[in-house]
Write an enzyme that holds these catalytic residues in place. Structure first.
Site, mmCIF file in Angstrom:
data_model
loop_
_atom_site.group_PDB
_atom_site.id
_atom_site.type_symbol
_atom_site.label_atom_id
_atom_site.label_comp_id
_atom_site.label_asym_id
_atom_site.label_seq_id
_atom_site.Cartn_x
_atom_site.Cartn_y
_atom_site.Cartn_z
ATOM 1 N N GLU A 159 6.397 3.612 -2.149
ATOM 2 C CA GLU A 159 6.539 2.802 -3.268
ATOM 3 C C GLU A 159 7.431 3.406 -4.325
ATOM 4 O OE1 GLU A 159 3.230 0.533 -4.593
ATOM 5 O OE2 GLU A 159 3.253 -0.627 -2.677
ATOM 6 N N GLU A 355 2.049 -1.674 4.540
ATOM 7 C CA GLU A 355 0.649 -2.343 3.693
ATOM 8 C C GLU A 355 0.775 -3.658 3.710
ATOM 9 O OE1 GLU A 355 -0.510 -0.460 -0.185
ATOM 10 O OE2 GLU A 355 0.360 1.515 0.615
HETATM 11 C C1 BGP Z 1 -0.143 -0.484 -3.219
HETATM 12 C C2 BGP Z 1 -0.504 1.132 -2.892
HETATM 13 C C3 BGP Z 1 -1.752 1.470 -2.459
HETATM 14 C C4 BGP Z 1 -2.777 0.573 -2.983
HETATM 15 C C5 BGP Z 1 -2.431 -1.141 -2.875
HETATM 16 C C6 BGP Z 1 -3.354 -1.757 -3.599
HETATM 17 O O1 BGP Z 1 0.894 -0.745 -4.224
HETATM 18 O O2 BGP Z 1 0.976 1.696 -2.278
HETATM 19 O O3 BGP Z 1 -1.848 2.948 -2.635
HETATM 20 O O4 BGP Z 1 -3.001 1.043 -4.212
HETATM 21 O O5 BGP Z 1 -1.099 -1.099 -3.575
HETATM 22 O O6 BGP Z 1 -3.223 -1.822 -4.955
HETATM 23 P P1 BGP Z 1 -4.607 -2.002 -5.691
HETATM 24 O O7 BGP Z 1 -5.599 -0.939 -5.208
HETATM 25 O O8 BGP Z 1 -4.158 -1.720 -7.118
HETATM 26 O O9 BGP Z 1 -5.025 -3.398 -5.751
#
Ligand code: BGP
Length: 455
Positions: A159, A355
């Site tokens: 990201e 993801e």
């Molecule tokens: C993405 C990241 C992850 C994870 C996910 C969920 O942007 O790459 O590291 O954190 O989001 O986000 P959150 O935990 O803020 O719901």
């Protein structure tokens, strides 16, 4: 059968959110270890204790049927100060993780850098310092030397676009030179890709931004133009630079209009153009929707949180057609297909989803977690991925977030994503025991049927 026989059904984690063991095995501090933690959420010292329980966890991943495990390597376990001595204990730790995966025929998909810049590099400016580019290249070399015999899939930076557009929110940086810093990250990524191809001719490497389609709020030409700019701002400027080695002109127009500094030398462009990813990996959670934005005044105002809009170009709005999760994130499975179609059409490279998932307040009841909401979310997204595959979009792997519960950046353990429940909360570490959620058994069937059985 829609999915190829060797489709990699996986799941995802990141080092600073899952491992714990924050100062063990010679690890140095990262920016995540020293940042101010939001009130009421835990720090990153213990997390899910994967550092000590990785064997138990990977055994469970095998039981789940995973064909791939996407995890990140903590830069500060390998090079505690970012670019000094190599830490053998850190090397051994990831050798153990990789070997444990290989033992079960689980393909390791390795993110080299997931939000955890070494603190020692941050102290001397982080991505504002050219030294960090060299340090990343050195880190890449150490990884390729040590793990290249077993790791086929490499992801450069998780990201990068979110770190650039929302750095202050995730604790990774924030400055009026953020696009210059982004440019250094692009160079670091390009150098790592060039090195990977040189050192490991059989390996594959690609970026891992967070990409999602941006819709116009209406069918007015002005809103459509706004969406075009917003797509470039959020998505394409990062991928155009990575894949084609060029700066998108609309992005440059926006960057300049907001008064950001950005100097690019011809040598830099040569480096960007020499580097080619083998695939595009991306994280997908939701789409966004924008309307046209009037320029508020003529002063060149720097807006650090410019994910939500760029003065004079676009402004983000809610999409009334979409439901939201308990945490207010819009849910858009069809938007996933729109995004897959669009990335593939623009770049014509194989895709990998690194993801996708639903954060929710899961409840453990008699050793069970009935997370039917997560099953529905994943089912709807896999269904759209299947349809994209049938239209000819080439997809290598799908890795929902997350393989196991881990710390969410803002809500700690209140917001869970995993197939495996970890018994702890924000207040205490409790037993840290693992429990299989209903989604665990569901995803196991999905994998066994190669995506045919989604109910
Ligand atoms: C993405 C990241 C992850 C994870 C996910 C969920 O942007 O790459 O590291 O954190 O989001 O986000 P959150 O935990 O803020 O719901």
């Amino acid at each position: 059968m829609a999915f190829k026989k060797d489709f990699l059904w996986g799941a995802s984690t990141s080092a600073y959110q899952v491992e714990g063991g924050y100062n063990e095995g010679g690890k140095g501090a990262s920016v995540q270890d020293v940042k101010k933690i939001p009130d009421g959420t835990p720090d990153f010292k213990v997390c899910s204790d994967h550092y000590h329980r990785y064997k138990e966890d990977i055994k469970l991943f095998n039981e789940l049927g995973l064909k791939a495990y996407r995890f990140s390597i903590a830069w500060t376990r390998i090079l505690p100060t970012g670019d000094g001595e190599v830490n053998k204990e850190g090397i051994d730790f990831y050798n153990n993780i990789i070997n444990e995966c290989k033992k079960y025929n689980i393909e390791p998909i390795v993110t080299m850098y997931h939000f955890d810049l070494p603190y020692e590099l941050d102290k001397v400016g982080g991505w504002s310092n050219d030294k960090t580019v060299d340090a990343f290249e050195k880190f890449a070399k150490v990884l390729f030397e040590n793990y290249g015999d077993r790791v086929k899939y490499w992801l450069t930076i998780n990201e990068q676009n979110i770190m650039t557009l929302m750095g202050s929110v995730i604790g990774t940086g924030d400055s009026s030179e953020i696009y210059q810093d982004n440019h250094r990250m692009l160079l670091a990524q390009a150098k790592a890709m060039i090195l990977c191809h040189k050192m490991l001719p059989n390996a594959k490497i690609g970026p891992a931004p967070n990409i999602s389609a941006v819709y116009p709020n209406s069918n007015t030409p002005e809103d459509n133009l706004a969406a075009q700019y917003a797509n470039v701002h959020r998505n394409w400027q990062f991928l155009d630079a990575c894949v084609f080695g060029i700066y998108n002109k609309l992005a440059l127009e926006m960057i300049k209009s907001q008064g950001y500094k950005l100097e690019i030398s011809e040598d830099d462009i040569k480096i960007l153009k020499n580097a080619k990813p083998d695939f595009i990996a991306f994280n997908y959670y939701n789409t966004s929707t924008v309307k046209a934005s009037q320029k508020i005044n003529d002063s060149t105002k720097i807006d650090q949180q410019n994910m939500s809009g760029v003065n004079g170009f676009f402004e983000q709005v809610d999409n009334k057609n979409l439901q939201k999760t308990e945490f207010g994130w819009e849910v858009d499975p069809v938007g996933f297909r729109v995004t897959l179609n669009e990335i593939y059409s623009r770049y014509n490279l194989p895709l990998m989803i690194t993801e996708n998932g639903l954060g929710a307040y899961d409840k453990l009841e008699d050793g069970k977690v009935h997370d039917d909401y997560r099953i529905k979310y994943l089912k709807d997204h896999i269904e759209q991925m299947r349809r994209a595959t049938e239209s000819g979009v080439e997809i290598l792997s799908y890795n929902p977030w997350s393989a196991i519960d881990l710390i969410s950046t803002h809500e700690g353990f209140l917001k869970r994503y995993g197939f495996i429940y970890v018994d702890r909360d924000n207040e205490s570490e409790k037993t840290l025991n693992r429990y299989k959620k209903d989604s665990f058994f569901w995803y196991k069937k999905v994998i066994e049927s190669n995506g045919e059985e989604l109910d």
